[in-house]
Design a protein around this motif. Structure first.
Motif, short mmCIF file in Angstrom:
data_model
loop_
_atom_site.label_atom_id
_atom_site.label_comp_id
_atom_site.label_asym_id
_atom_site.label_seq_id
_atom_site.Cartn_x
_atom_site.Cartn_y
_atom_site.Cartn_z
N ASP A 80 0.82 -1.21 0.00
CA ASP A 80 0.00 0.00 0.00
C ASP A 80 0.86 1.26 0.00
OD1 ASP A 80 -2.22 -1.67 0.14
OD2 ASP A 80 -2.26 -1.61 2.33
N ARG A 83 3.19 2.39 -3.68
CA ARG A 83 2.69 3.25 -4.76
C ARG A 83 2.89 4.72 -4.43
NH1 ARG A 83 -3.34 3.34 -7.42
NH2 ARG A 83 -2.90 4.97 -8.92
N LYS A 87 5.49 7.27 -6.30
CA LYS A 87 4.90 8.47 -6.93
C LYS A 87 5.69 9.71 -6.50
CE LYS A 87 0.37 9.21 -8.41
NZ LYS A 87 -1.04 9.03 -8.23
N ASP A 116 3.01 -3.95 -11.45
CA ASP A 116 1.77 -3.21 -11.68
C ASP A 116 1.71 -1.96 -10.80
OD1 ASP A 116 -0.66 -2.99 -13.09
OD2 ASP A 116 -1.76 -3.79 -11.36
N ILE A 117 2.14 -2.08 -9.56
CA ILE A 117 2.15 -0.93 -8.65
C ILE A 117 3.10 0.14 -9.17
CG2 ILE A 117 2.89 -0.18 -6.35
CD1 ILE A 117 1.67 -2.77 -5.28
N ALA A 118 4.26 -0.28 -9.68
CA ALA A 118 5.22 0.68 -10.23
C ALA A 118 4.62 1.41 -11.43
CB ALA A 118 6.52 -0.02 -10.62
N TRP A 120 1.34 1.89 -12.00
CA TRP A 120 0.29 2.77 -11.50
C TRP A 120 0.87 4.03 -10.87
CZ3 TRP A 120 -4.61 3.06 -12.61
CH2 TRP A 120 -5.28 1.92 -13.06
N ALA A 121 2.07 3.92 -10.32
CA ALA A 121 2.72 5.10 -9.72
C ALA A 121 3.20 6.07 -10.78
CB ALA A 121 3.88 4.65 -8.84
#
Length: 139
Positions: A80, A83, A87, A116-118, A120-121
């Protein structure tokens, strides 16, 4: 009786000791620059790949260990928090490369989740760390 005087010997610059000194300094600075390489990831057992390349200069290291821990630049972090932290780093430097280092034993799904988190960031540059393999594929 007057004795003839010899002219005083001319001063010479000895070049061999100077070459030795310069060579010593060159070797010293080469060795010290190699020891200044910064690795931001955690020590894990990386998988091998024949197409592995050297590391990138400006990067954020995301590490997944075999016991399920997640680290960002050697600092423990949760999925959690990852991200938001990525960012922040990407706002400071949009050209930042996120290097994902995952132990061989980590499941594929966990690696894809971190990738995927990278994304989305906002990371446009994503790399996966591997150990270079000696065996090259035949062409």
């Amino acid at each position: 009786m007057k004795l003839p005087r010899r002219p005083p010997p001319k001063a010479r610059i000895e070049i061999i000791p100077m070459i030795d000194t310069v060579f010593f300094l060159l070797v010293f600075f080469m060795m010290s620059s190699l020891s200044m390489a910064v690795y931001r990831g955690m020590p894990i057992d990386l998988p091998k790949a024949g197409t592995g390349q050297q590391g990138v200069r400006d990067h954020a290291a995301v590490t997944l260990t075999k016991d399920g821990q997640l680290y960002l630049d050697k600092q423990p972090i949760s999925l959690d928090q990852l991200r938001g932290r990525l960012k922040e780093l990407l706002e400071v430097n949009p050209e930042l490369t996120v290097v994902l280092s995952a132990d061989e034993a980590v499941s594929h799904g966990r690696v894809v989740e971190a990738m995927d988190i990278a994304r989305w960031a906002g990371s446009n540059r994503l790399a996966i760390a591997v150990k270079p393999n000696q065996m090259r594929r035949e062409e």
